[in-house]
Design an enzyme around this catalytic site. Structure first.
Site, mmCIF file in Angstrom:
data_model
loop_
_atom_site.group_PDB
_atom_site.id
_atom_site.type_symbol
_atom_site.label_atom_id
_atom_site.label_comp_id
_atom_site.label_asym_id
_atom_site.label_seq_id
_atom_site.Cartn_x
_atom_site.Cartn_y
_atom_site.Cartn_z
ATOM 1 N N TYR A 136 -20.776 -20.646 33.444
ATOM 2 C CA TYR A 136 -21.187 -21.114 34.775
ATOM 3 C C TYR A 136 -22.703 -21.042 34.842
ATOM 4 C CZ TYR A 136 -21.289 -21.244 39.921
ATOM 5 O OH TYR A 136 -21.525 -21.571 41.232
ATOM 6 N N TYR A 159 -9.511 -17.271 42.795
ATOM 7 C CA TYR A 159 -10.644 -16.439 42.352
ATOM 8 C C TYR A 159 -11.344 -15.739 43.519
ATOM 9 C CZ TYR A 159 -15.038 -14.951 40.423
ATOM 10 O OH TYR A 159 -16.101 -14.166 40.066
ATOM 11 N N HIS A 160 -11.750 -16.540 44.495
ATOM 12 C CA HIS A 160 -12.562 -15.996 45.583
ATOM 13 C C HIS A 160 -11.739 -15.170 46.553
ATOM 14 C CE1 HIS A 160 -14.255 -19.670 43.909
ATOM 15 N NE2 HIS A 160 -15.414 -19.042 44.004
#
Lengths: 665, 329
Positions: A22, A176-177
């Site tokens: 990322y 994920y978040h």
């Protein structure tokens, strides 16, 4: 075909997952250079990090963009930036993942427009737009529009890519978040799948899809998971989630093609659990977390990106990211991981845990669906409150020592580390000139456009929005005409309006009952009596960073300890913060900034407070390197808190002391 | 220590920068500050301001703040300046409170013609009435239109009704709580009833029917005002103009019917009685012949300021108490 013969016999290997990092920062040109170096080092896909103005639809010269340009990712203001970003990178051979949500349709339009200019067939493009708006409301905070038009944009992209760019994943549903916001594995599974159902139901309800398209749409939905340090549980979570996804496909959407029923997911392993203290230990955490999502063949990720060891300190440098890429390469190419079928098939222990997760997740999913689905449960604050509560429990467990974090609440003593470095030597520093250069190049780009073409493209976009036409063709025309990111989003803002999501800080659980909390509470009360009224503080996030989990935990704890807390949420300008502080009559301001723009934003707040004649202690929390912390304190910030400060009650004691000092004598 | 008289003067001149210090002073419980606060309020009460005072109440989650934000934008567009007092509950056990209304009341950000103050209800310190009344007086001195937003849970409606001229009750379509509200007597108080989230059409229509039925059954003050039930959607901006018009219509009716003055007096009287009771207990009230006798005294002075009456009666009670029980001193 895996052979199981004698030692030394060659075994056929499975294909490895896609290796990504990322990344992106400063400018399109700087990021392009970084991508090309990473690809040369053996990275097999791109994962683009955009800066916050791009993510929230503002041009670099907008007041809210101040301090944020090029910080957490690359600024992409128009097709010229997109061209630079992919210079000498063959689009047709790239698998490009874009972490972009509210403005996803626009970034995909820029990408498609670039392919057009280069003469690359759209059907040759492959990649992913994150495009998961519900988790933005719940955790990440880069939403712009209300839920209904946001879902329409997602539906437009799903419908458009299905035939135009069939290898594109138009949406990557992110659990994920949710984990970063505190989700337990059960919440992670249930809320992510509820979210996927909301998207599929929206698409199903559209009139513009062929009757047989729904199974193909189902097959294009991919996921983005988190992998925490409890890696056995993470293996079970992956297996449970893929089983439940398949079941939903068969039962709710009538999908029967095995290939379309596959649970496809990428992973970024947990950044939240990385520690600022003894940061070298993070490498071990990252390796274990990577194992959690690759060990079980049945639940192996399709793509993996690993954070860097120093992410709790600041932005990682290219070398830090290379170290994480090497972890993936060693795991895939040196070990025998890819030579075996699933290692856990038949394991009673794993089966039992998977069954338990499935049972609980199905029950929680049913509850959310009963409330009317993910959108209703977002608007009512149900899911957000659940996350905030789980997060408080997690933090309390670390504070009490019930949950061990090596180097943080246990074994804090350490030899001097060769990885510790002064003067920003162990993190990346974005050139402070980058913002000015980006603004200059944006303004040059604007003045070189044809104003007629731009305004006609904007009108076309507005008509498409109002008439309910698919937003993609009009957006691609706008991209070609030279419309900017801020102009595109501004057009949508004018038609759709803007949205503020519930904060979840309406806490249902009882306050802390321990002795230490009682002591702080008594001190807060005594201070209130001495200064005449209860201690009142303001908690807010200046700038564009939407990661509000930390600020919310601070607000909840302050309230638990007897303070009156004005919680103002995200995306505030320094002027607004000063106005609120004055009008509300608070005794202290707490700012939370995680995007690295703390220097500009905190200084602005201090200067504006001084100009307004207010003398109030200001504390700042965020990912703030030591040198920056010192500079902020020199400029008048009373305290700086970083991830190292995990003890919230201790922070509350300190801010109480600050107000005591401010009102001494 | 700020000077109460000076602050009152600045407020009367509509100096925005005096508003926050005045509210801070009212909030301050130290004896020397009480004195200054008393000066401030006495002075403010003496100069009756025409500012409209409007309350918004309803259960958590019905969208009060979002609706208020939409209404506020209309009122601003009409040229009136606006002060908002947003009250959120305090924890009875810890005294802490989360004040989250600025999050939804966004349209005032950066606009000097809008002032928003969040306030904790402070049940543990004796409740809303005393602090909120003063705050409303301050805001009414400095702004054209004052909104008070509170979470309605059954008992607070009567209290809010005495703080404002017009009380708006906000409900949402799917709230099965309507029956509960009716039982709790909540519907006695509001002058306007609003079903928010009208985009959920069928449900909203049902809620309107239920509310109308509830109004037909329930008691109201019988003052002659026909209470409308409106459907609005803050989200889709439906029916907001009608709500703004209904607010204006109620205000005209209040002024024409004389109810306006009666309500202000009712609010004043309640404030004096409640504060006396908190200060001296029922024993103190008995020393003046009880609540009814005190009310008679208040009725005899329809134009006097609440603060002034409060101080007069307090002095009487104090001397009666000390005179009656000298041996305890």
């Amino acid at each position: 075909m895996a052979a199981t013969g004698a030692a030394g016999e060659a075994r056929a290997k499975d294909q490895p997952w896609v290796f990504r990092t990322y990344s992106g920062h400063t400018s399109a040109a700087a990021s392009n250079a970084l991508y090309r170096r990473n690809l040369a080092k053996g990275q097999t896909g791109l994962s683009i990090a955009f800066d916050l103005p791009t993510q929230t639809g503002y041009d670099a010269d907008h007041p809210l963009a101040r301090g944020e340009v090029g910080k957490v990712g690359v600024p992409i203001g128009h097709i010229g930036d997109m061209q630079k970003l992919f210079e000498e990178i063959p689009l047709e051979r790239m698998n490009t993942s874009m972490t972009i949500n509210a403005t996803a349709a626009w970034l995909l339009a820029l990408y498609a427009a670039l392919a057009e200019r280069r003469g690359v067939q759209r059907s040759a493009l492959s990649g992913t737009t994150q495009n998961d708006i519900i988790k933005e409301y719940l955790s990440r905070g880069t939403y712009v529009f209300p839920p209904e038009p946001s879902l329409r944009l997602i539906g437009d992209m799903v419908a458009w890519t299905l035939d135009e760019i069939p290898k594109w994943n138009p949406i990557n549903i992110c659990s994920y978040h949710l984990q970063e916001a505190g989700a337990t594995p059960v919440q992670e599974i249930a809320y992510a799948l509820a979210n996927a159902i909301a998207v599929l139901d929206t698409v199903k309800a559209r009139g513009d899809l062929a009757p047989d398209a729904l199974p193909r749409v189902f097959g294009r939905i991919s996921f983005f998971l988190n992998a925490g340090i409890r890696f056995i549980e993470e293996i079970c979570k992956g297996r449970a989630m893929s089983a439940l996804w398949e079941k939903i496909g068969r039962e709710r959407y009538g999908v029967s093609d095995e290939k379309l029923l596959r649970f496809r997911y990428g992973v970024q392993v947990n950044s939240l659990g990385l520690t600022e203290a003894q940061p070298e230990n993070n490498v071990i955490r990252i390796v274990l977390e990577a194992l959690g999502v690759t060990l079980s063949k049945r639940a192996r990720c399709r793509a993996l990106q690993l954070p860097a060891w120093n992410e709790a300190l600041g932005l990682p440098r290219p070398w830090d990211q290379q170290w994480s890429l090497r972890i993936q390469q060693v795991l895939a190419y040196e070990t025998d991981l890819l030579e075996y079928p699933d290692l856990f098939d038949g394991s009673k222990v794993v089966e039992a845990r998977v069954a338990e997760l499935l049972r609980c997740a199905e029950a929680e999913l049913a509850r959310v669906l009963e409330m009317g689905g993910a959108i209703s449960a977002t608007e009512s604050g149900y899911m957000k409150q659940g996350l905030v509560e789980s997060q408080s429990e997690r933090i309390s467990a670390i504070e009490s020592g019930e949950q061990t974090v090596v180097g943080v609440n246990a074994w804090q003593e350490s030899e001097a580390s060769p990885l510790d470095a002064a003067d920003y030597e162990n993190i990346l520093q974005v050139d402070p000139e980058a913002e000015r250069e980006q603004i200059a190049s944006l303004q040059a780009f604007r003045s070189a456009r044809s104003p007629q073409e731009v305004s006609s493209a904007e009108l076309g976009l507005r008509d498409a929005l109002k008439n309910g036409d698919n937003v993609m063709p009009a957006s691609i025309r706008a991209a070609q005409a030279g419309v900017t990111t801020g102009e595109w989003a501004g057009t949508l803002r004018a038609v759709f309006g803007e949205y503020r999501a519930p904060t979840g800080v309406v806490v249902r659980k009882p306050e802390l009952a321990d002795e230490r909390s009682a002591k702080v509470r008594a001190r807060v009360r005594a201070l209130g009596e001495r200064i005449g009224r209860p201690l009142k503080i303001l908690v807010g996030k200046p700038g564009l960073d939407g990661h509000s989990n930390g600020a919310e935990q601070i607000a909840v704890r302050a309230r638990d300890l007897g303070m009156e807390v004005v919680y103002e949420g995200i995306r505030l300008t320094p002027d607004e913060i000063v106005q609120s502080a004055r009008d509300e009559g608070v005794h202290l301001i707490g700012l939370s900034i995680l995007s690295g723009s703390h220097a500009v934003l905190a200084t602005d707040v201090i200067e504006k407070l001084e100009a307004a004649g207010l003398s109030l202690p200001v504390v700042v929390g965020g990912i703030i390197p030591e040198q920056d912390a010192a500079a902020l304190q020199a400029r008048g910030v009373a305290r700086v808190y970083t991830p190292r400060d995990f003890d919230l009650t201790a922070i509350m004691e300190e801010i109480t002391a600050l107000v005591e000092e401010a009102h001494a004598g | 220590m700020p000077d109460g008289f000076a602050l009152a003067q600045q407020l009367t001149l509509r100096k925005r920068e005096a508003v926050a210090p005045a509210l801070n002073l009212l909030d301050d419980r130290r004896p020397q500050s009480r004195q200054a606060a008393c000066h401030l309020l006495t002075r403010l009460e003496a100069q009756v301001k025409p500012a409209r005072r409007i309350g918004f109440t309803g259960a958590p989650g019905v969208g009060k703040s979002t609706l208020l934000d939409t209404v506020l934008r209309r009122v601003r567009a009409g040229g009136e300046s606006v002060g908002v007092l947003a009250v959120d509950p305090s924890s009875r056990r810890t005294g802490g409170a989360l004040l989250g209304d600025r999050l939804r009341l966004r349209s005032g950000a950066g606009d000097p013609g809008v002032f928003l103050r969040s306030m904790a209800s402070r049940e543990h310190l004796g409740g809303l009435a005393e602090g909120a009344r003063g705050a409303v007086l301050v805001l009414a001195a400095a702004f054209d239109c004052v909104f008070v937003e509170t979470v309605g849970v059954g008992q607070s409606e009567a209290e809010v009704a005495d703080l404002v001229d017009t009380l708006v009750f906000v409900a949402q379509p799917d709230s099965g709580d309507l029956i509960q509200f009716m039982k709790a007597g909540v519907l006695e108080w509001p002058d306007l009833l609003v079903v928010n989230k009208a985009e959920q059409e069928a449900l909203a229509a049902r809620a309107v029917r239920e509310l109308k039925a509830g109004l037909a059954l329930g008691e109201h003050s019988g003052d002659g005002w026909e209470r409308p039930v409106l459907r609005v959607s803050a989200r889709d901006d439906i029916g907001v103009d009608e709500l703004v018009q209904a607010l204006a219509a109620h205000n005209s009716w209040l002024l024409e019917s004389g109810e306006h003055a009666r309500r202000r007096r009712r609010g004043r009287d309640r404030f004096v009685r409640d504060t006396l009771e908190r200060r001296f207990g029922s024993f103190g009230l008995e020393s003046q012949g009880g609540v009814d006798a005190i009310q008679k005294r208040l009725d005899a002075k329809p134009d006097a300021a609440g603060m002034q009456l409060l101080e007069e009666l307090s002095a009487r009670i104090e001397s009666a108490l000390t005179g009656a029980t000298p041996h305890q001193k």
